[in-house]
Design an enzyme around this catalytic site. Structure first.
Site, mmCIF file in Angstrom:
data_model
loop_
_atom_site.group_PDB
_atom_site.id
_atom_site.type_symbol
_atom_site.label_atom_id
_atom_site.label_comp_id
_atom_site.label_asym_id
_atom_site.label_seq_id
_atom_site.Cartn_x
_atom_site.Cartn_y
_atom_site.Cartn_z
ATOM 1 N N ALA A 183 0.780 -1.234 0.000
ATOM 2 C CA ALA A 183 0.000 0.000 0.000
ATOM 3 C C ALA A 183 0.808 1.279 0.000
ATOM 4 O O ALA A 183 0.287 2.326 -0.334
ATOM 5 C CB ALA A 183 -0.949 -0.006 1.206
ATOM 6 N N CYS A 184 2.074 1.284 0.411
ATOM 7 C CA CYS A 184 2.827 2.530 0.582
ATOM 8 C C CYS A 184 3.140 3.229 -0.736
ATOM 9 O O CYS A 184 3.282 2.595 -1.759
ATOM 10 C CB CYS A 184 4.133 2.255 1.304
ATOM 11 S SG CYS A 184 3.893 1.733 2.986
ATOM 12 N N THR A 185 3.269 4.543 -0.645
ATOM 13 C CA THR A 185 3.679 5.361 -1.779
ATOM 14 C C THR A 185 4.736 6.360 -1.314
ATOM 15 O O THR A 185 4.605 6.950 -0.241
ATOM 16 C CB THR A 185 2.491 6.134 -2.370
ATOM 17 O OG1 THR A 185 1.427 5.231 -2.660
ATOM 18 C CG2 THR A 185 2.897 6.869 -3.634
#
Length: 475
Positions: free
Chosen positions: A25-27
């Site tokens: 999920a990380c950006t």
């Protein structure tokens, strides 16, 4: 960041499905100093996994280690023999160390920054040739065994590379290691393969959970540090792709580009450069992006909050939204536990390090609060280690505010979001004068000044969040 929580027992199939859906999920974002409005190098990340996942913000003091002292990652058994001394560093750890420390991001006393990680995974053929190592280095331990033991960014890259070579990597990851002089972007592909590049001053990048590097000159030892067999492994796997005589790393090591990565990369690039010549159906997006406009700190904050504003998509904000027509996974999703943005400024000494802007819980409805890198304490609202709601915890209050505002009217949302942005604008305008003051101080004076400011900022921001929480509870 993928945040692989290594549960010993998972017997409920529905729980497994839920975790799988939201684990990648990380950006992250990097903006070179020639592209920013104030000449600072900017980079940061949304740390994503799930709502209701407490994070803290602490300072680990310098300490002496006894001969034979060992760091052990309780999630997979990875061990690291500690050097005689651990440097002071700031961190944003989890509260359940048996499920991983996850120190994530911070400064050490020499001005080195580690921001780790955005999770990724090599394609299946690569994994068959160079599989991940069960008790190798994972995100859960990476910051803890690198940041306290290096004095420069380049040393940090070499130190990390040596651990991967000797101990192996338990998972794929991308991350940033930086200091006042250099910013390094690293991709850890497989059990023993990685490439690090010195990030250029005139580019920007948006990268969620996959590998992005294209062709790299492996002979350029000044700007590239790589594992010895980076080409050999790809050739053995039958995935080797070259362009102009050089290995194309993403095409050789990454799996197929999926829609959740596409939606975040596409929206992030257009948020920072509305004139970018890209379409949603591009095969891949270039890692190094250019723009004729200058990018501000506020632009980066806005991008971390992005939910496809004016882009024609609806933001997937619940598990029920996933797969619905017109819905895409946004950068500003509900699974963010904290978001941070680092600024490296040329007028700040390496003893100060720079500034970290920290937003607890999802930044959509939580302010970015500035902290110098040389602080020796944080406000007590960042120290709560409970796994359930606590009214005195910055994380839990911010998480509650985000939950309630996500269910509120646009009018109520915009009113508080404007208040947050006014707060951030004020802090940014104040920062230039504070930078001048701290740059003239001795190291000891600067540490005292930065710590007093940190305690003041923490209390002020927490008060604002508590006031909003009380308003929402009354309504």
């Amino acid at each position: 960041m993928k945040r692989k929580k290594m549960f010993l027992f998972l017997t409920v199939l529905t729980l497994m499905t839920q975790i799988t859906n939201y684990i990648f999920a990380c950006t992250a974002i990097i903006v070179g100093k020639k592209l920013t409005t104030d000449g600072s190098f900017i980079f940061g990340r949304n740390e994503d996994l799930e709502p209701d996942h407490n994070k803290t913000f602490v300072v680990h003091n310098r300490k002496k280690n006894k001969p034979g002292d060992v760091f052990k990652d309780e999630t997979n058994g990875f061990t690291y023999i500690l050097p005689s001394e651990s440097f002071k560093y700031t961190a944003i750890p989890d509260v359940t160390p048996k499920e991983g420390v996850f120190d994530e991001a911070g400064f050490n006393e020499y001005g080195v920054i580690v921001d780790a990680t955005v999770s990724a995974k090599a394609n299946k053929k690569i994994q068959e040739i160079d599989p991940y190592v069960k008790d190798g280095l994972a995100e859960s331990a990476l910051t803890s065994v690198v940041l306290p033991y290096v004095k420069t960014a380049r040393e940090g890259v070499m130190h990390l590379g040596n651990i991967i070579k000797t101990k192996g990597a338990a998972e794929g990851n991308t991350l940033v290691i930086a200091d006042k002089n250099e910013v390094w972007y690293i991709e850890i592909y497989s059990g023993h393969q990685f490439v690090a590049i010195k990030y250029p001053d005139d580019k920007f990048s948006v990268f969620p959970n996959t590998f992005y590097l294209g062709t790299v000159d492996l002979k350029d030892k000044k700007n590239v540090i790589a594992s010895e067999n980076i080409e050999t492994i790809a050739k053995k796997a039958g995935t080797y792709v070259s362009e102009n005589g050089k290995i194309h790393l993403a095409k050789s090591y990454a799996p197929e580009f999926d829609d959740r990565n596409r939606s975040r990369t596409y929206s992030g690039i257009l948020s920072l450069n509305p004139e970018a010549k890209i379409t949603y159906t591009d095969e891949r997006y270039d890692f190094f992006q250019s723009t004729n406009k200058k990018i501000s700190l506020q632009d980066v904050m806005r991008t971390f909050r992005n939910r496809f504003e004016n882009m024609g998509f609806k933001a997937e904000l619940s598990k029920e939204d996933k797969g619905k027509e017109g819905y895409k996974y946004p950068i500003g999703n509900i699974n963010t536990m904290e978001s941070h943005i680092f600024q490296i400024k040329k007028n700040l000494s390496d003893k100060v390090g720079g500034i970290m802007w920290l937003s607890m819980a999802a930044p959509k409805f939580s302010p970015y609060v500035p902290y110098y890198g040389n602080i020796n304490a944080t406000d007590t609202s960042y120290h709560d280690t409970s796994t359930k709601y606590n009214e005195n915890s910055f994380y839990w209050v911010a998480d509650n505010v985000n939950d309630r505002l996500d269910k509120s009217s646009a009018e109520i949302q915009n009113k508080f979001l404007n208040k947050i942005k006014n707060y951030e604008d004020r802090k940014i305008s104040e920062q230039a004068e504070l930078d001048k003051k701290i740059s003239k101080m001795s190291a000891k004076e600067a540490e005292k000044f930065a710590t007093e400011l940190a305690l003041k900022n923490g209390k002020e921001a927490f008060k604002m969040m508590k006031e909003q929480e009380n308003l929402l509870l009354v309504k």
